[in-house]
Design a protein around this motif. Structure first.
Motif, PDB file in Angstrom:
ATOM      1  N   THR A 261     -33.059  15.779-115.511  1.00 22.13           N
ATOM      2  CA  THR A 261     -33.559  15.217-116.771  1.00 22.13           C
ATOM      3  C   THR A 261     -33.466  16.245-117.892  1.00 22.13           C
ATOM      4  O   THR A 261     -33.044  15.925-119.022  1.00 22.13           O
TER       5      THR A 261
ATOM      6  N   ARG B 168     -29.826  16.660-119.090  1.00 24.87           N
ATOM      7  CA  ARG B 168     -29.407  15.566-119.975  1.00 24.87           C
ATOM      8  C   ARG B 168     -30.056  15.704-121.355  1.00 24.87           C
ATOM      9  O   ARG B 168     -29.421  15.445-122.378  1.00 24.87           O
TER      10      ARG B 168
ATOM     11  N   LEU C 124     -20.318  14.416-120.090  1.00 26.17           N
ATOM     12  CA  LEU C 124     -21.339  13.954-119.160  1.00 26.17           C
ATOM     13  C   LEU C 124     -21.023  12.541-118.671  1.00 26.17           C
ATOM     14  O   LEU C 124     -20.727  11.649-119.464  1.00 26.17           O
TER      15      LEU C 124
ATOM     16  N   ASP D 206     -22.220   9.595-115.347  1.00 21.54           N
ATOM     17  CA  ASP D 206     -23.257   9.288-114.359  1.00 21.54           C
ATOM     18  C   ASP D 206     -22.657   8.874-113.022  1.00 21.54           C
ATOM     19  O   ASP D 206     -21.553   8.334-112.953  1.00 21.54           O
ATOM     20  N   GLY D 207     -23.431   9.126-111.961  1.00 18.91           N
ATOM     21  CA  GLY D 207     -23.102   8.623-110.640  1.00 18.91           C
ATOM     22  C   GLY D 207     -22.537   9.664-109.703  1.00 18.91           C
ATOM     23  O   GLY D 207     -21.694  10.480-110.086  1.00 18.91           O
ATOM     24  N   HIS D 208     -23.024   9.646-108.452  1.00 22.95           N
ATOM     25  CA  HIS D 208     -22.524  10.557-107.426  1.00 22.95           C
ATOM     26  C   HIS D 208     -22.618   9.886-106.069  1.00 22.95           C
ATOM     27  O   HIS D 208     -23.589   9.192-105.762  1.00 22.95           O
TER      28      HIS D 208
ATOM     29  N   PRO E 178     -27.225   6.796-108.620  1.00 23.13           N
ATOM     30  CA  PRO E 178     -26.871   6.586-110.028  1.00 23.13           C
ATOM     31  C   PRO E 178     -27.467   7.616-110.966  1.00 23.13           C
ATOM     32  O   PRO E 178     -26.988   7.775-112.094  1.00 23.13           O
ATOM     33  N   ALA E 179     -28.491   8.356-110.514  1.00 31.72           N
ATOM     34  CA  ALA E 179     -29.161   9.330-111.384  1.00 31.72           C
ATOM     35  C   ALA E 179     -28.462  10.679-111.415  1.00 31.72           C
ATOM     36  O   ALA E 179     -28.724  11.491-112.298  1.00 31.72           O
ATOM     37  N   SER E 180     -27.602  10.948-110.452  1.00 34.25           N
ATOM     38  CA  SER E 180     -26.813  12.177-110.472  1.00 34.25           C
ATOM     39  C   SER E 180     -25.576  11.957-111.335  1.00 34.25           C
ATOM     40  O   SER E 180     -25.387  10.891-111.909  1.00 34.25           O
ATOM     41  N   GLY E 181     -24.705  12.969-111.431  1.00 35.30           N
ATOM     42  CA  GLY E 181     -23.539  12.804-112.291  1.00 35.30           C
ATOM     43  C   GLY E 181     -22.654  14.022-112.292  1.00 35.30           C
ATOM     44  O   GLY E 181     -22.632  14.804-111.345  1.00 35.30           O
TER      45      GLY E 181
ATOM     46  N   MET F  49     -17.543   8.062-110.854  1.00 38.19           N
ATOM     47  CA  MET F  49     -18.570   8.889-110.228  1.00 38.19           C
ATOM     48  C   MET F  49     -17.942  10.172-109.673  1.00 38.19           C
ATOM     49  O   MET F  49     -16.732  10.295-109.522  1.00 38.19           O
TER      50      MET F  49
END
Length: 424
Positions: free
Chosen positions: A105, A108, A120, A122-124, A177-180, A276
């Motif tokens: 957080t 970002r 940047l 999103d997604g991993h 979805p919160a990683s990236g 991702m």
């Protein structure tokens, strides 16, 4: 004059910063050794709070792992959370888990607040190569949901993975979805630019040769020195000989990335339809993502011997084409590597020497977000709020066996077992 590694990142720098070497004696509130993400983040926070800050970098800002990595921003730590729980207990483990989420957080927020142009996305996906990996991933997701309340993870079947990845290499995976992912060098340089705007001073080509400890620590370079009330050691794998008692706790390990020529947007998105980042869960893992200009950036292979593999580009190309055989004939435009600092237990190593010398190291290849948090926690500790920084000091760490001369061959032998396990 020293240049950045011949990488895709260096070829696509958005912030071509340059700073003079230290050629004087300075008195500051805080001296920081190392101008990667950790050092730049600490400098930014401290300068914003009104501290007089000097940052000493032996090469160039972002020259080490901060500017060379795979750029994958992932929750948690390089060791799994269950290991941290065994090491420090559930209460402290939950606090450490929350810090790892806050690190993403925070990353970002800084990108947004300082308008850092670093691609940047999103997604991993953690990808399973063999059936036991699927069992491990399902257990991992279940434990994180039960013990830490993390319910964002999505178990993906082989068919679901194939909907997003044009490869037959994986049996399934765990999607977050919160990683990236980001362009790590531009992110690092964007932090440096923000720290300079806040008042921090940076000096390049100024390697710290020794430090004097005491009430007023002194960092010596070949052409100057900096006296300070607080000293931060943020050199990680590249900080050698300055503080032997913490150097023994980490091992510099070589890791490598290759970048294809631009594939064009349509062909690139056929490979990874949702853009991702991906990493398998072998001990010696492969990881990859797309760049903003539609290249495939593919990382993996490691060197525990501190010797680069022979025919590195060919070796990386074989791994890339094992996952994506349809890229046979595509040129690899850049191949590069560098060191990351690993610990024996793969947990990060933070702490203090003599009360006013702070250090953060041993991110073990999992530092793109956590390094920014490490610098912030050190700054908080200097400002009088040390509880969260000191929490990391509760994680026990061992020296690598063998000392500086013998620890590398000892590790090579140990890692051979894990490599064999990946093949089974």
């Amino acid at each position: 004059m020293q240049q950045h590694a011949d990488s895709y990142y260096a070829a696509s720098i958005k912030y071509p910063l340059s700073f003079p070497p230290l050629e004087d004696d300075l008195d500051v509130d805080v001296c920081i050794v190392g101008a990667g993400i950790t050092g730049a983040s600490a400098a930014l926070v401290l300068a914003e709070r009104g501290y007089k800050v000097a940052v000493l970098e032996g090469k160039l800002t972002g020259w080490g792992a901060s500017g060379r990595s795979g750029g994958q921003m992932i929750f948690g730590y390089a060791c799994d959370q269950a290991k941290l729980t065994r090491l420090v207990g559930m209460e402290a483990s939950r606090a450490l888990w929350d810090i790892s989420l806050e690190a993403m957080t925070l990353m970002r927020r800084r990108i947004h607040e300082h308008a850092i142009d670093c691609d940047l996305a999103d997604g991993h996906l953690h990808a399973a190569v063999k059936p036991r990996h699927m069992t491990e991933l399902e257990s991992w997701a279940r434990d994180l949901r039960r013990d830490f309340g993390y319910d964002k993870l999505e178990p993906w079947s082989r068919e679901r993975v194939r909907q997003q990845l044009d490869t037959e290499a994986y049996l399934g995976g765990l999607y977050d979805p919160a990683s990236g992912h980001v362009h790590p060098l531009n992110y690092t340089l964007g932090l440096v630019k923000a720290a300079v705007a806040a008042g921090a001073r940076f000096f390049e080509h100024s390697p710290v040769t020794r430090i004097e400890r005491g009430a007023t620590p002194v960092a010596h370079t070949p052409t100057g020195k900096v006296r300070s009330r607080h000293l931060l050691l943020c050199g990680n794998a590249y900080l050698e000989g300055v503080a032997p008692e913490i150097e023994r706790k980490i091992m510099p390990v070589g890791t490598y990335i290759t970048a294809t020529e631009p594939l064009g947007e349509e062909r690139a998105r056929e490979l990874i339809r949702n853009n991702m980042a991906v990493a398998d869960i072998n001990f010696v893992l492969d990881y990859f993502r797309l760049s903003a200009d539609h290249r495939l950036l593919f990382g993996g292979r490691v060197s525990y011997s501190r010797l680069d593999p022979l025919n590195l580009a060919d070796t990386m190309g074989k791994r890339l084409r094992h996952v994506f055989p349809q890229l046979q004939g595509v040129k690899q435009q850049y191949t590069w590597g560098g060191y990351v600092g690993i610990t024996m237990n793969r947990a990060p190593h933070f702490g203090r020497l003599d009360g006013n010398v702070y250090f953060a190291q041993g991110f073990s290849g999992h530092g793109i977000a956590l390094t920014g948090m490490a610098g912030t926690l050190m700054a908080d500790a200097i400002a009088g709020s040390a509880e969260r920084f000191d929490l990391f000091g509760r994680i026990p760490h061992q020296d690598f066996p063998g000392g500086r001369l013998l620890r590398t061959p000892a590790l090579v032998l140990a890692m051979a077992w894990y490599r064999l396990r990946d093949l089974l």
